[in-house]
Design a protein around this motif. Structure first.
Motif, PDB file in Angstrom:
ATOM      1  N   GLN A 120       0.833  -1.196   0.000  1.00  0.00           N
ATOM      2  CA  GLN A 120       0.000   0.000   0.000  1.00  0.00           C
ATOM      3  C   GLN A 120       0.873   1.254   0.000  1.00  0.00           C
ATOM      4  N   LEU A 121       0.367   2.279  -0.679  1.00  0.00           N
ATOM      5  CA  LEU A 121       1.068   3.554  -0.782  1.00  0.00           C
ATOM      6  C   LEU A 121       0.156   4.671  -0.324  1.00  0.00           C
ATOM      7  N   TRP A 122       0.763   5.659   0.341  1.00  0.00           N
ATOM      8  CA  TRP A 122       0.071   6.917   0.576  1.00  0.00           C
ATOM      9  C   TRP A 122       0.274   7.806  -0.640  1.00  0.00           C
ATOM     10  N   TRP A 123      -0.784   8.412  -1.081  1.00  0.00           N
ATOM     11  CA  TRP A 123      -0.709   9.392  -2.167  1.00  0.00           C
ATOM     12  C   TRP A 123      -1.211  10.732  -1.658  1.00  0.00           C
ATOM     13  N   ARG A 124      -0.428  11.785  -1.913  1.00  0.00           N
ATOM     14  CA  ARG A 124      -0.920  13.131  -1.688  1.00  0.00           C
ATOM     15  C   ARG A 124      -1.287  13.705  -3.049  1.00  0.00           C
ATOM     16  N   LEU A 125      -2.544  14.021  -3.211  1.00  0.00           N
ATOM     17  CA  LEU A 125      -3.062  14.439  -4.509  1.00  0.00           C
ATOM     18  C   LEU A 125      -2.997  15.956  -4.645  1.00  0.00           C
ATOM     19  N   PRO A 126      -2.876  16.446  -5.882  1.00  0.00           N
ATOM     20  CA  PRO A 126      -2.886  17.907  -6.074  1.00  0.00           C
ATOM     21  C   PRO A 126      -4.237  18.493  -5.734  1.00  0.00           C
ATOM     22  N   ALA A 127      -4.213  19.745  -5.318  1.00  0.00           N
ATOM     23  CA  ALA A 127      -5.468  20.433  -5.009  1.00  0.00           C
ATOM     24  C   ALA A 127      -6.300  20.567  -6.276  1.00  0.00           C
ATOM     25  N   PRO A 128      -7.626  20.472  -6.170  1.00  0.00           N
ATOM     26  CA  PRO A 128      -8.467  20.658  -7.364  1.00  0.00           C
ATOM     27  C   PRO A 128      -8.428  22.105  -7.826  1.00  0.00           C
ATOM     28  N   ALA A 129      -8.920  22.333  -9.034  1.00  0.00           N
ATOM     29  CA  ALA A 129      -8.830  23.667  -9.629  1.00  0.00           C
ATOM     30  C   ALA A 129      -9.609  24.697  -8.840  1.00  0.00           C
ATOM     31  N   SER A 130     -10.748  24.325  -8.273  1.00  0.00           N
ATOM     32  CA  SER A 130     -11.535  25.266  -7.478  1.00  0.00           C
ATOM     33  C   SER A 130     -11.153  25.135  -6.012  1.00  0.00           C
ATOM     34  N   SER A 131     -11.494  26.122  -5.228  1.00  0.00           N
ATOM     35  CA  SER A 131     -11.143  26.115  -3.804  1.00  0.00           C
ATOM     36  C   SER A 131     -12.288  25.626  -2.941  1.00  0.00           C
ATOM     37  N   ASP A 132     -13.228  24.873  -3.538  1.00  0.00           N
ATOM     38  CA  ASP A 132     -14.390  24.411  -2.781  1.00  0.00           C
ATOM     39  C   ASP A 132     -14.178  23.026  -2.192  1.00  0.00           C
ATOM     40  N   ALA A 133     -12.967  22.452  -2.314  1.00  0.00           N
ATOM     41  CA  ALA A 133     -12.739  21.104  -1.817  1.00  0.00           C
ATOM     42  C   ALA A 133     -12.837  21.095  -0.306  1.00  0.00           C
ATOM     43  N   THR A 134     -13.345  20.017   0.234  1.00  0.00           N
ATOM     44  CA  THR A 134     -13.514  19.903   1.680  1.00  0.00           C
ATOM     45  C   THR A 134     -12.541  18.938   2.319  1.00  0.00           C
ATOM     46  N   THR A 135     -11.842  18.108   1.511  1.00  0.00           N
ATOM     47  CA  THR A 135     -10.870  17.182   2.074  1.00  0.00           C
ATOM     48  C   THR A 135      -9.601  17.952   2.405  1.00  0.00           C
ATOM     49  N   PRO A 136      -9.229  18.104   3.685  1.00  0.00           N
ATOM     50  CA  PRO A 136      -8.132  19.006   4.023  1.00  0.00           C
ATOM     51  C   PRO A 136      -6.790  18.558   3.464  1.00  0.00           C
ATOM     52  N   ALA A 137      -6.420  17.315   3.734  1.00  0.00           N
ATOM     53  CA  ALA A 137      -5.062  16.903   3.400  1.00  0.00           C
ATOM     54  C   ALA A 137      -4.948  16.299   2.013  1.00  0.00           C
ATOM     55  N   ARG A 138      -6.051  15.917   1.391  1.00  0.00           N
ATOM     56  CA  ARG A 138      -6.047  15.308   0.066  1.00  0.00           C
ATOM     57  C   ARG A 138      -5.165  14.069   0.049  1.00  0.00           C
ATOM     58  N   LEU A 139      -5.301  13.228   1.062  1.00  0.00           N
ATOM     59  CA  LEU A 139      -4.526  11.998   1.170  1.00  0.00           C
ATOM     60  C   LEU A 139      -5.420  10.812   0.846  1.00  0.00           C
ATOM     61  N   VAL A 140      -4.895   9.871   0.073  1.00  0.00           N
ATOM     62  CA  VAL A 140      -5.588   8.615  -0.205  1.00  0.00           C
ATOM     63  C   VAL A 140      -4.577   7.477  -0.090  1.00  0.00           C
ATOM     64  N   MET A 141      -5.086   6.281   0.112  1.00  0.00           N
ATOM     65  CA  MET A 141      -4.227   5.101   0.148  1.00  0.00           C
ATOM     66  C   MET A 141      -4.581   4.220  -1.045  1.00  0.00           C
ATOM     67  N   VAL A 142      -3.561   3.795  -1.780  1.00  0.00           N
ATOM     68  CA  VAL A 142      -3.748   2.934  -2.940  1.00  0.00           C
ATOM     69  C   VAL A 142      -2.896   1.681  -2.740  1.00  0.00           C
ATOM     70  N   ARG A 143      -3.155   0.687  -3.558  1.00  0.00           N
ATOM     71  CA  ARG A 143      -2.380  -0.554  -3.481  1.00  0.00           C
ATOM     72  C   ARG A 143      -1.775  -0.864  -4.848  1.00  0.00           C
ATOM     73  N   ILE A 144      -0.594  -1.465  -4.817  1.00  0.00           N
ATOM     74  CA  ILE A 144       0.118  -1.803  -6.052  1.00  0.00           C
ATOM     75  C   ILE A 144      -0.393  -3.148  -6.545  1.00  0.00           C
ATOM     76  N   ALA A 145      -1.033  -3.142  -7.722  1.00  0.00           N
ATOM     77  CA  ALA A 145      -1.620  -4.363  -8.264  1.00  0.00           C
ATOM     78  C   ALA A 145      -0.765  -4.991  -9.354  1.00  0.00           C
ATOM     79  N   GLY A 146       0.248  -4.271  -9.833  1.00  0.00           N
ATOM     80  CA  GLY A 146       1.071  -4.831 -10.897  1.00  0.00           C
ATOM     81  C   GLY A 146       2.064  -3.796 -11.396  1.00  0.00           C
ATOM     82  N   THR A 147       2.596  -4.066 -12.566  1.00  0.00           N
ATOM     83  CA  THR A 147       3.631  -3.203 -13.134  1.00  0.00           C
ATOM     84  C   THR A 147       3.305  -2.881 -14.583  1.00  0.00           C
ATOM     85  N   VAL A 148       4.054  -1.917 -15.135  1.00  0.00           N
ATOM     86  CA  VAL A 148       4.031  -1.603 -16.564  1.00  0.00           C
ATOM     87  C   VAL A 148       5.482  -1.574 -17.041  1.00  0.00           C
ATOM     88  N   ALA A 149       5.671  -1.801 -18.319  1.00  0.00           N
ATOM     89  CA  ALA A 149       7.027  -1.908 -18.880  1.00  0.00           C
ATOM     90  C   ALA A 149       7.601  -0.575 -19.308  1.00  0.00           C
TER      91      ALA A 149
END
Length: 868
Positions: free
Chosen positions: A171-200
């Motif tokens: 699992q990875l922590w991702w910090r996402l860029p702020a959206p274009a508008s300032s109406d976002a309510t998620t303060p830290a913009r953090l999500v957790m994702v999981r590595i399912a595979g690779t690309v070449a």
């Protein structure tokens, strides 16, 4: 002829190793430096092209927006053209900050910036095979579309400290860029994702996920970054584009490009830098040609009786010419072989230490492997051979036209033709004319030829110039016999003096020119930074400005910083990109407060114009003005499409001023923050210019800013002084190769003057013996020799400095604007120039004195008997 070359010529070269080594060194270094620059850039361009192809694939056509993102309907409209479009694949691009979930808490982590690609696995495989997701063993096929599943390339795994075994299910922590508008309510913009595979895919760290999941995570619903199109067999791109632009709902500001444009744009961006480095590397070859000329001229003069005897014995004039040219060819072949070997080693070392851009910053994130270039080796070996043959041509002509009878009687040296000023003046006039010509194919080719003709004209004028300078004896030498001997010989043997100082003048002039050019650019850069960095400090996302939209922060961060105790003023700044043509590199878009009482100033070339009512003011850099043919006071219609909004009337832009920019080679546009936010609705910021209050505790203020991290992500405080120092370090890194070339030119010049004076002094043993018979002591003879060396070296230093000033004017005022599209002031570092001239004069004097010690011994006295 071969036997004669082996016994007569090769022995001469081997018996005078210092002279031969000086010419060989110049050829070796010239070939090595030129070939190394070629190999480095060829390796970097190839690696960059392969990385781009692996990520973008090979579509027939690519659709992008001039500025910002494309509306999602562009994909639907393009995919609907079934008769002309065989396949269409949408992509969403962004950048995110990632770190392993088990490494540290999010607030303490040191993230890795990943390029995020959202794609449709069912559509993109045929266009970009390297981006086909490869599931780890045991994972469900539906993970291809899972909202939290990502696929990483090898560079991303390495940056995160993972291998495939550890990455499976991690699992990875991702910090996402702020959206274009300032109406976002998620303060830290953090999500957790999981590595399912690779690309070449190769290249920089990359993460792939389903495009719908990416739109949800980034809160960019209805937006895409580009559409790749695979055309039907009988389709035509122009006809397809015409139909799409005529379709209802097609948005303005969509650019269409063909595959390979990005590689071509990067190659175009780095071309001027590569060409300039190659030309500077060939400086050593140019100097080497003069050193070969000096070595062979002295050799032919010393062996004049032998050539005369060979002529009497039946050696024809053409054979004498071929014999001397064969000597120069031997030097060229040896120097070229050694230069190719050394250049390959230098290229390998530079790729390891400096990367593929040699400090230019064009191939960021690319780690190229060394690639052999057979064609390049042949070209630079041929240049090395050609330079030695050119240097040996005039000595060969002298050997060809040698009067055999007069030379055997000791009278050949008296038949030296008087030097005129016609040829030098013609060369200098041609140089001045070429300097005014515009660039050819985007390169300052005429200016390079102008520099070459200026150097040739200056070298051709040396005998005439030395005669004029020594026409009148200095007063202090009239009543001093030893100085009188030194000045009289220098005045009456101008041809010998020109041969001795020719290589010195060539190398010193180029060293002086490079010194002035670098000093001018460095001084102008330092002054520009004072204006470009008006605030004492800057607050931005941790990791710097190279993170793309991962470094963007919500506009509420500005209000939070302004509310901190100890802040007198805080102004938001935004950096974006702007593409106006598919075949040109993107320009930078700088969003700054440019209006009102607290407007920031730009380094304008002239005060900006007043903006007519109803128009939006923009300010363009020198590069943008030159590349797009723009002037202050014009309306910029090409910019309207980039900011057009649906069916609304497009905005009208007015060019209010031109400003100086030493960073963005292909142009930049500055726009007021309020205008940009009104046109795009995007309020995000890249950094905040900060003015602390008087007597504020800076350490406490930095701590308060760091305390904002939980709500706005990791932040860093950067002082303007630190940015200046970092910028100057980058500047010095970019010019590291130039510094080395400057040192090489100086070293070759000093080595050449030592070899030339040694050869001339050693050839005058009979003269020294005669002076000894006339009563001069060994110390007095050495004084005469040292005086001659001082006179010749000083004159060479004066000529080289003046010639270098002329070359510097062309480099600063012609080559630099034509290559990089910006101007700078000519700055003369008088102290460094004086030290260069003194070093050359001292080296020539010392070389003559040391050579005189070897020549003015007992052998010199005995040598007089050779004429009895």
């Amino acid at each position: 002829m071969f036997a004669l070359l082996r016994t007569f010529s090769l022995q001469e070269l081997l018996h005078h190793p210092w002279r031969t080594a000086s010419a060989l060194l110049a050829v070796v270094l010239g070939v090595a430096l030129g070939f190394a620059v070629h190999v480095i850039n060829a390796s970097a361009l190839d690696e960059f092209s392969r990385a781009v192809r692996s990520v973008q694939g090979q579509p027939d056509l690519e659709l992008r927006a001039m500025q910002g993102a494309l509306p999602e309907r562009v994909y639907g409209l393009a995919a609907r053209e079934h008769q002309q479009v065989a396949q269409a694949a949408p992509w969403l691009e962004a950048s995110v900050q990632a770190w392993h979930a088990r490494d540290s808490a999010p607030d303490d982590a040191k993230p890795v910036t990943l390029r995020l690609l959202g794609g449709d696995a069912l559509q993109s495989g045929a266009l970009a095979p390297a981006l086909i997701p490869r599931l780890f063993t045991g994972h469900d096929r539906l993970d291809l579309f899972a909202p939290d599943a990502v696929f990483l390339n090898a560079a991303a795994l390495q940056a995160l400290g993972l291998n495939e075994a550890r990455a499976a299910g991690a699992q990875l922590w991702w910090r996402l860029p702020a959206p274009a508008s300032s109406d976002a309510t998620t303060p830290a913009r953090l999500v957790m994702v999981r590595i399912a595979g690779t690309v070449a895919a190769s290249g920089p760290p990359l993460a792939l996920m389903d495009i719908g999941a990416a739109q949800d995570l980034l809160q960019r619903w209805g937006e895409i970054s580009r559409v790749d199109l695979l055309l039907a067999p009988d389709a035509h791109a122009d006809r397809l584009l015409a139909q799409l632009r005529a379709a209802p709902g097609w948005p303005p500001g969509v650019l269409a490009s063909v595959p390979g444009n990005e590689q071509q744009r990067v190659a175009q961006m780095s071309r001027a830098y590569r060409v300039n480095l190659t030309v500077l590397a060939l400086v050593a070859l140019f100097t080497g040609a003069f050193l070969v000329f000096s070595v062979l001229s002295l050799s032919v003069a010393r062996r004049a009786p032998q050539f005369a005897l060979l002529a009497v014995l039946g050696l024809t004039a053409r054979q004498r010419l071929a014999l001397v040219l064969a000597e120069s060819a031997v030097l060229g072949l040896l120097g070229s072989v050694g230069g190719i070997a050394l250049g390959l080693g230098l290229a390998a070392l530079a790729l390891r230490l400096l990367g593929g851009d040699l400090g230019g910053g064009y191939f960021t994130g690319v780690q190229p492997a060394l690639q052999w270039s057979g064609a390049g080796a042949l070209v630079f070996a041929g240049l090395g051979l050609a330079s030695t043959l050119a240097g040996g041509w005039w000595p060969a002509r002298a050997a060809q036209s040698l009067p055999a009878a007069a030379t055997l009687k000791g009278l050949g040296a008296l038949q030296t033709p008087q030097a005129g000023a016609r040829l030098p003046l013609l060369l200098l006039a041609a140089s001045a004319a070429l300097a005014w010509l515009p660039p050819i194919a985007g390169m300052a080719l005429a200016a390079y030829v102008s520099v070459g003709l200026l150097l040739l004209g200056g070298m051709a004028a040396l005998p005439w110039l030395l005669g004029r300078l020594l026409q009148r004896l200095p007063e202090f030498a009239r009543n001093r016999p030893l100085w009188l001997l030194a000045f009289e010989r220098a005045r009456r043997m101008r041809a010998s003096a020109s041969v001795a100082v020719g290589g010195v003048v060539a190398s010193l002039s180029l060293a002086v020119a490079l010194t002035i050019m670098v000093s001018s650019f460095r001084g102008s850069m330092a002054e520009w930074l004072d204006t470009a960095l008006p605030a004492p400090a800057y607050v931005r996302a941790a990791g710097g400005m190279s993170q793309g939209d991962a470094g963007l922060r919500d506009a509420r961060l500005v209000d939070a910083v302004r509310a901190l105790p100890g802040v007198a003023r805080a102004q938001p700044q935004r950096n974006a990109s702007l593409s106006l043509a598919s075949d040109q590199p993107a320009m930078a878009l700088l969003v700054r407060p440019l209006q009102g009482a607290q407007a920031q100033a730009l380094p304008w070339l002239a005060p900006p114009l007043a903006v007519p009512p109803g128009l939006i003011a923009v300010h363009i850099s020198e590069a943008a003005a030159q590349l797009h043919g723009l002037q202050p006071g014009q309306r910029w219609s090409a910019l309207q499409s980039a900011f057009a909004q649906g069916g609304a009337d497009p905005p009208a832009f007015f060019i209010a001023g031109i400003w100086r920019d030493y960073v963005r080679q292909f142009g930049a546009v500055a726009m007021d923050s309020a205008d940009y936010q009104r046109l795009t609705g995007d309020t995000r910021v890249s950094e905040i210019a900060l003015w602390p209050a008087a007597h504020a505790d800076l350490a406490a203020l930095q701590a308060r800013i760091q305390a904002l991290a939980p709500a706005h992500g990791p932040l860093e405080w950067v002082s303007s002084q630190g940015l200046r120092e970092r910028s100057m370090r980058i500047f010095d890194r970019s010019f590291a190769v130039t510094y080395w070339l400057q040192a090489v030119a100086i070293a070759i010049g000093l080595f050449g003057i030592a070899a030339s004076f040694s050869a001339q002094v050693l050839a005058r043993r009979k003269e020294f013996g005669l002076l000894s018979h006339l009563g001069l002591t060994r110390r007095q003879i050495l004084g005469v020799v040292a005086g001659e060396g001082a006179v010749w070296s000083a004159l060479g230093a004066i000529a080289g400095t003046v010639l270098g000033l002329g070359v510097a004017v062309i480099l600063v005022h012609v080559v630099n604007p034509q290559s990089f599209h910006w101007t700078m002031e000519l700055r003369l570092p008088w102290l460094r120039l004086a030290l260069l001239a003194l070093a050359v004069t001292a080296a020539g004097t010392l070389a003559a004195w040391l050579a005189g010690r070897a020549a003015a011994g007992r052998d010199a006295v005995l040598a007089v008997k050779e004429d009895w």
